[in-house]
Design an enzyme around this catalytic site. Structure first.
Site, PDB file in Angstrom:
ATOM      1  N   CYS A   1      11.242   4.219  -6.500  1.00 44.88           N
ATOM      2  CA  CYS A   1       9.550   4.447  -6.842  1.00 44.88           C
ATOM      3  C   CYS A   1       9.013   5.216  -7.889  1.00 44.88           C
ATOM      4  CB  CYS A   1       8.942   4.761  -5.318  1.00 44.88           C
ATOM      5  SG  CYS A   1       7.149   4.911  -5.507  1.00 44.88           S
TER       6      CYS A   1
ATOM      7  N   CYS B   1      -5.826  -2.137  -3.776  1.00 42.59           N
ATOM      8  CA  CYS B   1      -4.829  -1.346  -3.225  1.00 42.59           C
ATOM      9  C   CYS B   1      -5.278   0.130  -3.839  1.00 42.59           C
ATOM     10  CB  CYS B   1      -3.294  -1.625  -3.695  1.00 42.59           C
ATOM     11  SG  CYS B   1      -2.095  -0.539  -3.544  1.00 42.59           S
TER      12      CYS B   1
ATOM     13  N   GLY C   1       1.275   7.698  -3.011  1.00 38.97           N
ATOM     14  CA  GLY C   1       0.928   8.824  -1.716  1.00 38.97           C
ATOM     15  C   GLY C   1       1.489   8.008  -0.602  1.00 38.97           C
TER      16      GLY C   1
ATOM     17  N   CYS D   1       4.422  -3.150  -6.722  1.00 39.18           N
ATOM     18  CA  CYS D   1       4.658  -2.135  -5.802  1.00 39.18           C
ATOM     19  C   CYS D   1       5.651  -1.392  -6.347  1.00 39.18           C
ATOM     20  CB  CYS D   1       5.435  -3.000  -4.662  1.00 39.18           C
ATOM     21  SG  CYS D   1       6.040  -2.009  -3.381  1.00 39.18           S
TER      22      CYS D   1
ATOM     23  N   SER E   1      -0.053   1.460   4.814  1.00 39.51           N
ATOM     24  CA  SER E   1       1.428   1.430   4.916  1.00 39.51           C
ATOM     25  C   SER E   1       1.927   2.719   4.946  1.00 39.51           C
ATOM     26  CB  SER E   1       1.832   0.653   3.701  1.00 39.51           C
ATOM     27  OG  SER E   1       3.590   0.699   3.647  1.00 39.51           O
TER      28      SER E   1
ATOM     29  N   ASN F   1      10.454  -4.265  -8.659  1.00 37.93           N
ATOM     30  CA  ASN F   1       9.841  -4.034  -9.710  1.00 37.93           C
ATOM     31  C   ASN F   1      10.456  -2.747 -10.674  1.00 37.93           C
ATOM     32  OD1 ASN F   1       7.542  -6.380  -9.127  1.00 37.93           O
ATOM     33  ND2 ASN F   1       7.168  -4.680  -7.546  1.00 37.93           N
TER      34      ASN F   1
ATOM     35  N   SER G   1       7.255   0.789   5.410  1.00 40.69           N
ATOM     36  CA  SER G   1       7.977   0.525   4.130  1.00 40.69           C
ATOM     37  C   SER G   1       9.518   0.644   4.676  1.00 40.69           C
ATOM     38  CB  SER G   1       7.819   1.563   3.179  1.00 40.69           C
ATOM     39  OG  SER G   1       6.401   1.054   2.506  1.00 40.69           O
ATOM     40  N   LEU G   2      10.366  -0.457   4.943  1.00 45.21           N
ATOM     41  CA  LEU G   2      11.596  -0.356   5.424  1.00 45.21           C
ATOM     42  C   LEU G   2      12.723  -0.331   4.439  1.00 45.21           C
ATOM     43  CD1 LEU G   2      12.923  -0.210   8.234  1.00 45.21           C
ATOM     44  CD2 LEU G   2      13.128  -2.691   8.319  1.00 45.21           C
ATOM     45  N   HIS G   3      13.034  -1.256   3.578  1.00 49.47           N
ATOM     46  CA  HIS G   3      13.897  -1.360   2.644  1.00 49.47           C
ATOM     47  C   HIS G   3      15.169  -1.026   2.903  1.00 49.47           C
ATOM     48  CE1 HIS G   3      10.023  -1.383   0.772  1.00 49.47           C
ATOM     49  NE2 HIS G   3       9.655  -0.213   0.854  1.00 49.47           N
TER      50      HIS G   3
ATOM     51  N   CYS H   1       3.395  11.709  -5.108  1.00 47.03           N
ATOM     52  CA  CYS H   1       4.141  11.620  -3.529  1.00 47.03           C
ATOM     53  C   CYS H   1       5.155  12.330  -3.704  1.00 47.03           C
ATOM     54  CB  CYS H   1       4.421   9.867  -3.353  1.00 47.03           C
ATOM     55  SG  CYS H   1       5.039   9.644  -1.568  1.00 47.03           S
TER      56      CYS H   1
END
Length: 340
Positions: A114, A100, A157, A331, A189, A289, A212-214, A107
């Site tokens: 995040c 990854c 990022g 993640c 992604s 997480n 990335s919806l969430h 970002c």
């Protein structure tokens, strides 16, 4: 050990080297996985010396962490101008090795769940810096008698805010004269940068696309992901639908399950309704997480219920196993070495 190949070409041109020399250099870097120019014995000694003086690695590893279960390794890199980035190696039980990589130092999107988003964005990474993360792990795995199976641009990022460098990096990894990784073993992604999705639709490049919806509605998604205030869910889904129409490729939707925030039965029903629009949509459910804030992971029972609702609506869905939470490598946790 990677470098700017435009810089290498200038060295070759200044020495009037034959045209095939670049192919030999790519063979040494991407296939033989040399750790230094001295190991590239197919090249003359004086050319190796010239390359060692000028064509140097874009990244320096400064710290390596390994998870307690041994399945995850995280490396903190320093760029030539002193920025810090992280990349992760994930080793699955079936001997697959996924790297990854990050596309930016930090970002700018400030997603509330995040850790990277709390840093702000220092700068875009160059294509060489993106590829060099993968090549570091390729060299390390070679020492262990194995290799990289997949590369995902899902680290620090927003890849589509650094579109040109990300695409150049992916094409470098895919180059048949270089690392020669199959396009379908590469993934990118995005948090929903619609212009990037639209450009990606026309690349004729079979790299996997993840969104990335969430959240399944605008109100909730805008609270979690400020980018949704610019690129609304309806418009994002229209762009994804057009991507599928043009490419006939599956799209993966990533959905972090956060306790009491986006994990209710109603949320699952809303998500199922969205996903039912196209048979090439696939949901990856991910356990939240810890990132040092107020959020908590959904309880196991609620995660199971969420998945069952999607399955009852015939939605393709998978629980994506999280690795490396104990070293802040899972993640949403990458934040240049800070322990969360």
């Amino acid at each position: 050990m990677l470098m700017n190949f435009e810089q290498v070409q200038k060295i070759l041109d200044s020495r009037s080297e034959p045209a095939y020399r670049m192919k030999q250099i790519k063979q040494a870097v991407f296939v033989n996985l040399v750790s230094s120019w001295e190991e590239a014995t197919i090249l003359s000694k004086d050319l190796r010396a010239a390359l060692a003086e000028t064509a140097v690695s874009s990244l320096k590893p400064v710290n390596v962490s390994e998870s307690a279960d041994g399945y995850t390794e995280k490396v903190l890199f320093e760029t030539a101008d002193g920025e810090k980035i992280e990349a992760v190696l994930i080793k699955s039980k079936d001997e697959r090795h996924t790297v990854c990589v990050s596309s930016q130092a930090g970002c700018s999107l400030a997603c509330v769940f995040c850790a990277t988003g709390k840093m702000g964005c220092k700068r875009d990474l160059t294509a060489e810096e993106i590829v060099d993360q993968a090549m570091y792990f390729a060299r390390e795995l070679k020492k262990r008698g194995t290799w990289i199976s997949n590369v995902v641009v899902m680290g620090m990022g927003e890849p589509f805010l650094n579109y040109d460098n990300v695409l150049k990096a992916l094409r470098t990894l895919n180059d048949k004269d270089g690392f020669n990784m199959g396009a379908r073993s590469l993934s990118v992604s995005t948090s929903g940068v619609i212009p990037g999705i639209q450009r990606f639709s026309h690349e004729n490049f079979q790299v996997n696309l993840a969104i990335s919806l969430h959240a399944p509605n605008d109100d909730l998604r805008s609270k979690l992901m400020p980018i949704n205030r610019k690129y609304h869910l309806k418009d994002l889904l229209a762009a994804v639908e057009e991507y599928v129409k043009l490419t006939n490729r599956k799209v993966f939707f990533e959905y972090l399950l956060i306790d009491g925030v986006n994990d209710s039965s109603n949320n699952a029903e809303e998500l199922a309704e969205i996903m039912s629009k196209n048979h090439l949509y696939h949901v990856n459910l991910i356990k939240y997480n810890a990132t040092g804030g107020k959020f908590r992971a959904s309880p196991f029972e609620r995660r199971e219920n969420f998945k069952k609702i999607l399955e009852s609506r015939k939605i393709p869905v998978t629980f994506r196993v999280s690795f490396g939470e104990d070293i802040s490598a899972a993640c949403g946790q990458l934040a240049t070495g800070k322990k969360l």
